[in-house]
Design a protein around this motif. Structure first.
Motif, short mmCIF file in Angstrom:
data_model
loop_
_atom_site.label_atom_id
_atom_site.label_comp_id
_atom_site.label_asym_id
_atom_site.label_seq_id
_atom_site.Cartn_x
_atom_site.Cartn_y
_atom_site.Cartn_z
N VAL A 156 44.35 40.20 28.35
CA VAL A 156 43.03 39.83 28.87
C VAL A 156 42.33 38.86 27.91
N GLU A 157 42.51 39.06 26.60
CA GLU A 157 41.87 38.14 25.64
C GLU A 157 42.43 36.73 25.78
N ASN A 158 43.75 36.64 25.95
CA ASN A 158 44.38 35.34 26.12
C ASN A 158 43.86 34.63 27.36
N ILE A 159 43.70 35.37 28.42
CA ILE A 159 43.25 34.75 29.66
C ILE A 159 41.78 34.35 29.54
N ALA A 160 40.99 35.21 28.90
CA ALA A 160 39.56 34.91 28.74
C ALA A 160 39.38 33.60 27.98
N LEU A 161 40.24 33.37 27.00
CA LEU A 161 40.13 32.15 26.18
C LEU A 161 40.28 30.89 27.01
N ALA A 162 41.08 30.97 28.08
CA ALA A 162 41.37 29.76 28.85
C ALA A 162 40.38 29.53 29.97
N LEU A 163 39.56 30.53 30.28
CA LEU A 163 38.65 30.36 31.40
C LEU A 163 37.33 29.74 30.94
N PRO A 164 36.73 28.88 31.76
CA PRO A 164 35.48 28.25 31.37
C PRO A 164 34.35 29.27 31.18
N ASN A 165 34.24 30.25 32.11
CA ASN A 165 33.25 31.32 31.89
C ASN A 165 33.87 32.67 32.24
N PRO A 166 34.48 33.28 31.22
CA PRO A 166 35.26 34.50 31.47
C PRO A 166 34.40 35.68 31.91
N GLY A 167 33.15 35.71 31.52
CA GLY A 167 32.30 36.82 31.93
C GLY A 167 32.66 38.12 31.22
N ASN A 168 32.33 39.21 31.83
CA ASN A 168 32.55 40.53 31.27
C ASN A 168 34.05 40.84 31.17
N MET A 169 34.47 41.31 29.99
CA MET A 169 35.90 41.54 29.76
C MET A 169 36.46 42.63 30.66
N LYS A 170 35.65 43.67 30.92
CA LYS A 170 36.13 44.76 31.75
C LYS A 170 36.39 44.26 33.18
N VAL A 173 49.32 34.00 36.04
CA VAL A 173 48.11 34.70 36.48
C VAL A 173 46.87 33.96 35.97
N ARG A 174 46.95 33.45 34.75
CA ARG A 174 45.84 32.68 34.20
C ARG A 174 45.52 31.49 35.11
N CYS A 175 46.58 30.85 35.60
CA CYS A 175 46.44 29.75 36.54
C CYS A 175 45.80 30.23 37.83
N LEU A 176 46.32 31.35 38.36
CA LEU A 176 45.88 31.84 39.66
C LEU A 176 44.41 32.22 39.66
N LEU A 177 43.93 32.76 38.52
CA LEU A 177 42.55 33.20 38.45
C LEU A 177 41.59 32.04 38.67
N GLN A 178 42.07 30.82 38.42
CA GLN A 178 41.19 29.66 38.61
C GLN A 178 41.32 29.11 40.02
N GLU A 179 41.97 29.88 40.88
CA GLU A 179 42.15 29.51 42.28
C GLU A 179 42.56 28.06 42.47
N PRO A 180 43.72 27.70 41.94
CA PRO A 180 44.14 26.30 42.00
C PRO A 180 44.63 25.93 43.39
N GLN A 181 44.62 24.62 43.65
CA GLN A 181 45.20 24.12 44.88
C GLN A 181 46.57 23.53 44.63
N LEU A 182 46.84 23.27 43.33
CA LEU A 182 48.15 22.75 42.96
C LEU A 182 48.57 23.41 41.66
N ILE A 183 49.77 23.98 41.66
CA ILE A 183 50.31 24.54 40.41
C ILE A 183 51.52 23.73 40.03
N ILE A 184 51.52 23.25 38.79
CA ILE A 184 52.67 22.49 38.30
C ILE A 184 53.49 23.43 37.41
#
Lengths: 363, 527
Positions: free
Chosen positions: B117-131, B168-179
């Motif tokens: 979860v920490e790794n994913i939070a780092l990549a998100l623009p606004n990760p919000g609450n960790m729980k 999953v990190r990619c998916l959380l950002q609801e992408p329209q294209l995954i490379i």
């Protein structure tokens, strides 16, 4: 404004020489701030710490006495670090070497011949090498991390020393003080000068010269550098990483053990519960400050020894805690490693405005 | 040959039949240049919503360069990217993510000491609450069949799970294209199957996937469309399910007829200089390839080339011949002397020479000067570089000058560090360093990989000249043009099996394609 590190195409030779100088400069500034923060005159503090010890022959000799073991240890560590073997346990190798070197004069005090001293030195070097080979074998056989194993063996060695001087090796005529008997004349290194300086100092200089030639000119030195920089290319050259790990550790341990034996035989003349003010650890700083180059190490050893004497001086004359010496040593290592970045990177200041216009022109 | 051409024509037709513009992303004339090399040359590519689109090509064909421009990691030198009908400038990965483009890299970018979860939070623009984030990770990952425990520490996880984190990190950002850059190269077959289900699910939801892979079977299995790059250009488009693995391989390696006169250079077969017999070796790591009972004889005067798709055991084979990997003595024989258990220096003293695929870090030490890099491979071969343990810098400098002039190695100043040379110049140097010894046996892996045309021609000519002067040359290459240009006999390596070498004059590209797609194994079994 943004600061960017830009990779250089090649190592900068100028920066390789300049970086330790910049590091010493930054350390001086930090030390001045430290003195000021602890309520003393920073300029007087710096003078007493770094300059005054150089003004009198007694303290210069003391500096050399302290520099000698550090230079010897750092020379061995340089070989380890150049070849990517992270030996952090030189302190333990120093102590175990000193124990082995002290075996003869403590257990067989009546064995007093011209062979006594050479035998002690050989035993000391072998003991230190043995102690260093433990983490080396653990690394080559079981892939154990040598940073941890070599460091942990320091505490084993120092507790062994503590046990011996309080137990079996305690001086029978020493009123129960935790110390060994004094070494006989035959087991004492000849002194030179009018202070505590022994022939250990010229021995260290000889080691420096020999190692400088080996590293710069021989195939072994080439192997050490190649293996440190690129193990895959080293294997392609036909060098064995495992054999080199054993060699580097054995050499570093041997030199540390030799330094330990010369320290007890030349300066202390007996075993005490503590025989080193952290030479084995400070030698890590010496090795890096000296650019892992034997001649550089000779200079760096002198600088670090000065910090020990300077620490004592400011404590005596200004009432500043002598812990300041450790703090300054730590700062120095920190700045040396930080400044090394400049050897392969250039600092570029980036103003935001140019990037912005770049975007506009592209759009 | 004509068969291949027909198929290519068909493929071309398929490409034109399909609308050239994608409704999600459309690259128009994208161009990227690195020094002398045009990595992408006016590339056009259209991607539709809900499409799994394969990007195929040999190493160095320009696939990674292209997707890095889509992801904002490289800036195009020319052309434009149209995203959902509007031209866009993607100047960094953050703006790519803002558009809805996500990427899963071949080499993971995770912090080992942190939890999932920490790794994913780092990549998100606004990760919000960790729980809340952890709960979302659990939901999304289960939903897509890639279950993750958010509290696991990355260091404890196997590679397959680490890749899941990236996806999953990619998916959380609801992408329209995954490379995805070679996603299955680190997965077991079971993990790969699971990944395919996820990709199909994503495509079903309208997300596009741009899929880079060397594995043609899986491309056929899951991709709707394929674009094939060669030397930085789009050479063909097709529906992979209508192709065979060997026709895809032929498209990747190209099928231009090259005017090489094999008859004129066919040598008289001389005595065997390098012999491999029953060479087998287990895989050293889970991702290495095992070598299976390889037999080969290289005669004096000839060049044998080994073709194959990357990762089929070429590196392992090279290491076994050079002595970096030890095998049973009789498995490798140099000039009649068994040496499978000897080290690389011993083999060099037998007048063998080796050029590995990786120039920097294997063939040369990046931070050492060229003269020191000569000592690297020649310290044991009686070139006067080492006397009683001392290295002669004068002799090293002399050899450096000689190799520099003979092989036209260009440098900005005298005797620079190896790292400062361009790829082509460094390759000329590492090949020249070995050729200068006039070796009896030369083994070279990817002799002209990433090298510009001029340097490649020089190196190939030098290899031919060496063979004609009486040496045995073994070339391992993924470049079929090169193989047909220089080889006298051609063998194909596939999953650690080597086919029986066949005369280059009678060998066709199509046959090489069949052998690459697994035929080499059957062929080796028969022999």
């Amino acid at each position: 404004m943004r600061i960017e590190l830009v990779k250089r195409k090649e190592h900068s030779r100028k920066m390789a020489l300049l970086s330790p100088v910049i590091a010493v400069g930054l350390t001086l500034v930090a030390a001045a701030i430290l003195f000021a923060a602890s309520g003393t005159d920073p300029f007087l503090g710096l003078y007493k710490f770094f300059i005054e010890p150089l003004t009198d022959s007694w303290s210069v000799q003391e500096i050399i006495v302290k520099a000698t073991p550090m230079v010897l240890i750092a020379c061995g560590l340089a070989v380890c670090y150049l070849s990517n073997n992270w030996n952090i346990g030189a302190e333990g190798q120093f102590i175990f070497g000193a124990l082995c070197g002290s075996f003869l004069p403590i257990v067989y005090p009546e064995f007093e011949t011209s062979l006594t001293l050479p035998l002690m030195l050989v035993l000391g070097a072998l003991g230190g090498a043995f102690w260093a080979l433990i983490p080396a074998v653990l690394k080559t056989r079981f892939n154990a991390n040598e940073i941890l194993t070599s460091l942990m063996l320091v505490y084993v060695a120092s507790l062994l020393l503590d046990y011996l001087v309080r137990g079996p090796w305690r001086d029978p005529g020493g009123y129960n003080f935790p110390e060994s008997r004094l070494f006989s004349e035959a087991a004492t290194l000849p002194l030179i000068g009018d202070g505590r300086m022994s022939i250990a100092a010229p021995v260290a200089v000889v080691v420096v010269i020999v190692l400088a030639i080996v590293l710069a000119r021989t195939l072994k030195g080439f192997e050490i550098r190649v293996m440190g920089e690129s193990p895959r290319a080293g294997a392609f050259a036909g060098f064995s990483a495992k054999r080199l790990t054993l060699f580097a550790f054995a050499l570093a341990g041997g030199l540390a053990g030799l330094a330990g034996t010369m320290e007890v035989s030349g300066s202390l003349n007996q075993l005490l519960p503590t025989i080193s003010p952290g030479y084995g650890f400070t030698a890590i700083i010496v090795a890096f400050l000296g650019r892992l180059n034997p001649v550089g190490i000779l200079v760096a050893g002198f600088v670090l020894a000065l910090s020990y004497i300077g620490g004592e001086a400011v404590q005596a004359s200004m009432g500043v805690s002598d812990k300041i010496a450790s703090v300054i040593q730590g700062l120095l290592l920190f700045f040396v490693l930080a400044c090394d970045t400049l050897i392969l990177y250039r600092i570029r200041l980036h103003s935001r405005r140019t990037t912005a216009t770049g975007e506009v022109s592209r759009a | 040959m004509s068969d291949v051409l027909t198929r290519r024509r068909q493929a071309g037709e398929a490409g034109t039949a399909r609308p050239a513009t994608g409704n999600l992303l459309h690259a128009r004339g994208l161009t990227k240049r690195f020094g002398d090399i045009l990595a992408n040359d006016h590339v056009d590519l259209g991607l539709n919503k809900g499409e799994i689109h394969a990007l195929l090509g040999e190493n160095g064909a320009g696939k990674s360069t292209l997707v890095k421009m889509f992801y904002g990691a490289l800036e195009p030198d020319g052309g434009e990217i149209i995203w959902q009908g509007k031209p866009v400038v993607i100047d960094n990965p953050a703006s790519a993510r803002a558009l809805g483009i996500g990427m899963v890299f071949q080499h993971f970018s995770l912090f080992e000491a942190l939890t999932v979860v920490e790794n994913i939070a780092l990549a998100l623009p606004n990760p919000g609450n960790m729980k809340a984030l952890a709960a979302r990770i659990t939901d999304v990952s289960e939903d897509y069949g890639l279950p993750l425990n958010p509290q696991d520490v990355v260091a404890d996880l196997p590679v397959g799970i680490r890749q899941r984190i990236e996806i999953v990190r990619c998916l959380l950002q609801e992408p329209q294209l995954i490379i995805m850059d070679e996603p299955t190269s680190v997965l077991t077959p079971q993990e790969a199957d699971r990944l395919f289900l996820t990709l199909q699910r994503l495509a079903g939801e309208g997300c596009a996937v741009l899929y880079i892979s060397h594995r043609l079977e899986e491309v056929q299995r899951i991709c709707h469309h394929a674009t094939i790059l060669r030397h930085g250009k789009v050479v063909s488009e097709c529906d992979p399910s209508l192709e065979t693995a060997s026709s895809l391989a032929s498209m990747m390696v190209g099928s231009e007829v090259i005017g090489v006169n094999h008859g004129a250079m066919a040598p008289e077969p001389g005595p065997v200089r390098l012999k491999l017999s029953g060479l087998s070796a287990p895989a050293a790591t889970p991702f290495a390839t095992r070598l299976n009972n390889i037999d080969l004889e290289v005669h004096t005067g000839e060049i044998i080339a080994i073709a194959g798709v990357a990762g089929n055991g070429q590196g392992e084979l090279f290491d076994a011949i050079s002595g970096e990997m030890r095998v049973d003595p009789g498995m490798v024989v140099l000039d009649g002397r068994a040496c499978g258990n000897r080290d690389v220096t011993w083999r060099r003293r037998q007048n063998a020479a080796f050029v590995p695929e990786e120039r920097l870090g294997h063939g040369a030490v990046p931070g050492l000067k060229l003269s020191s890099n000569i000592v690297l491979t020649r310290h044991g071969t009686g070139d006067g570089l080492v006397g009683t343990g001392f290295v002669s810098t004068a002799r090293a400098a002399e050899l450096e000058q000689k190799i520099k002039t003979t092989y036209d190695v260009r440098m900005s100043h005298d005797d620079p560090e190896a790292r400062s040379l361009s790829g082509g110049n460094l390759q000329k140097f590492v090949v020249g360093r070995e050729l200068d010894r006039n070796p009896g046996v030369l083994v070279v892996n990817q002799p002209t990989w990433g090298v510009d045309a001029g340097a490649a021609a020089l190196i190939r000519q030098a290899l031919i000249d060496l063979a004609r002067s009486g040496s045995a040359v073994l070339v391992i290459s993924q470049d079929l043009d090169e193989i047909f240009e220089i080889a006298d006999r051609i063998a194909v390596i596939s999953r650690g099996h080597l086919s029986v070498p066949e005369d280059a004059r009678s060998m066709t590209r199509e046959r090489v394609g069949i052998l690459m797609a697994g035929g080499a194994e059957k062929n080796a079994g028969r022999a």
